[in-house]
Design an enzyme around this catalytic site. Structure first.
Site, PDB file in Angstrom:
ATOM      1  N   GLU A  47       0.769  -1.123  -0.056  1.00 32.24           N
ATOM      2  CA  GLU A  47       0.245  -0.159   0.153  1.00 32.24           C
ATOM      3  C   GLU A  47       0.747   1.240  -0.065  1.00 32.24           C
ATOM      4  OE1 GLU A  47      -2.861   2.721   3.014  1.00 32.24           O
ATOM      5  OE2 GLU A  47      -2.836   0.581   3.600  1.00 32.24           O
ATOM      6  N   ARG A  51       0.512  10.507   0.392  1.00 34.20           N
ATOM      7  CA  ARG A  51       1.003  11.553   1.174  1.00 34.20           C
ATOM      8  C   ARG A  51       2.186  12.359   0.808  1.00 34.20           C
ATOM      9  NH1 ARG A  51       0.150   7.975   6.944  1.00 34.20           N
ATOM     10  NH2 ARG A  51      -1.668   6.964   6.590  1.00 34.20           N
ATOM     11  N   THR A  74      -4.724   6.081   1.399  1.00 35.35           N
ATOM     12  CA  THR A  74      -5.175   7.318   1.682  1.00 35.35           C
ATOM     13  C   THR A  74      -5.971   8.178   0.420  1.00 35.35           C
ATOM     14  OG1 THR A  74      -2.774   7.826   2.391  1.00 35.35           O
ATOM     15  CG2 THR A  74      -4.288   9.673   2.650  1.00 35.35           C
ATOM     16  N   LYS A 134     -11.617  -1.838   6.185  1.00 37.28           N
ATOM     17  CA  LYS A 134     -10.249  -1.602   7.205  1.00 37.28           C
ATOM     18  C   LYS A 134     -10.716  -0.940   8.162  1.00 37.28           C
ATOM     19  CE  LYS A 134      -6.691   2.442   7.030  1.00 37.28           C
ATOM     20  NZ  LYS A 134      -5.980   3.168   5.999  1.00 37.28           N
TER      21      LYS A 134
END
Length: 213
Positions: A47, A51, A74, A134
């Site tokens: 993953e 960011r 994200t 999640k």
């Protein structure tokens, strides 16, 4: 892509290894060797969080590494979804879930692992067809005991807890019947990545891959 298909795909990805590395990578030049070290250590699902300015380039580089299954974390907006898909991401992860984001992932055929923090959020996503979710932020939301509590009345949903998960507490989550895998950043410390110590990364990945569900 339907939510049911997305959940099936994400279930398969979550079952590839007990840990999904959560990666914040500042420099795309580190992407390929980092992915190679993690995959060699037994952690193929990666993953890459959106960011950093380099994130999409990192996804492109990692997507070319044999054996890797690269996703984008994200995800917040439809543009994030479109950009991640174009860069080569094969799954997406979000800290929460909105209808706009879910619609975008379904329209772009990007399987989404949507974030939840409460039983109500888990139920809402289950109503829409998402059976793999999640749990985030895991430790801040009560940790493994909280996830066990949520799982008892909602056994239809399986989780990947992320947020505060480490080698020290990973087994607390992996021992739960509703946990498929955990997400964690400890397998790729920023200082180790910056130093280019890929042998250390591989060793950390091997250690994490040996955890048992």
């Amino acid at each position: 892509m339907t939510p049911q298909t997305a959940s099936e795909k994400n279930r398969a990805i979550c079952l590839l290894a007990p840990v999904v590395p959560v990666l914040v990578v500042d420099d795309a030049k580190d992407a390929a060797p980092l992915a190679q070290a993690l995959v060699a250590g037994g952690l193929p699902a990666l993953e890459v969080t959106l960011r950093t300015p380099a994130a999409l380039d990192v996804i492109r580089e990692m997507a070319a590494v044999p054996g890797g299954v690269v996703g984008a974390g994200t995800l917040l907006t439809p543009k994030d979804v479109e950009d991640a898909k174009a860069a080569g991401a094969t799954f997406g992860v979000s800290p929460g879930a909105t209808d706009i984001l879910l619609d975008a992932c379904e329209a772009n055929d990007l399987p989404l692992l949507p974030g939840v923090a409460t039983a109500t959020e888990a139920m809402r996503l289950l109503e829409r067809g998402y059976t793999v979710q999640k749990f985030f932020p895991a430790e801040a939301n009560g940790g493994a005991p909280a996830l066990k509590g949520i799982g008892a009345p909602i056994p239809q949903v399986s989780f990947c807890p992320t947020g505060g998960v480490s080698l020290k507490n990973a087994n607390d989550y992996l021992s739960l019947s509703n946990t498929l895998c955990v997400g964690g950043s400890w397998v790729a410390p920023k200082d180790v990545v910056a130093a280019g110590d890929w042998d250390k990364i591989k060793a950390l990945a091997t250690e994490a891959a040996a955890l048992t569900r």
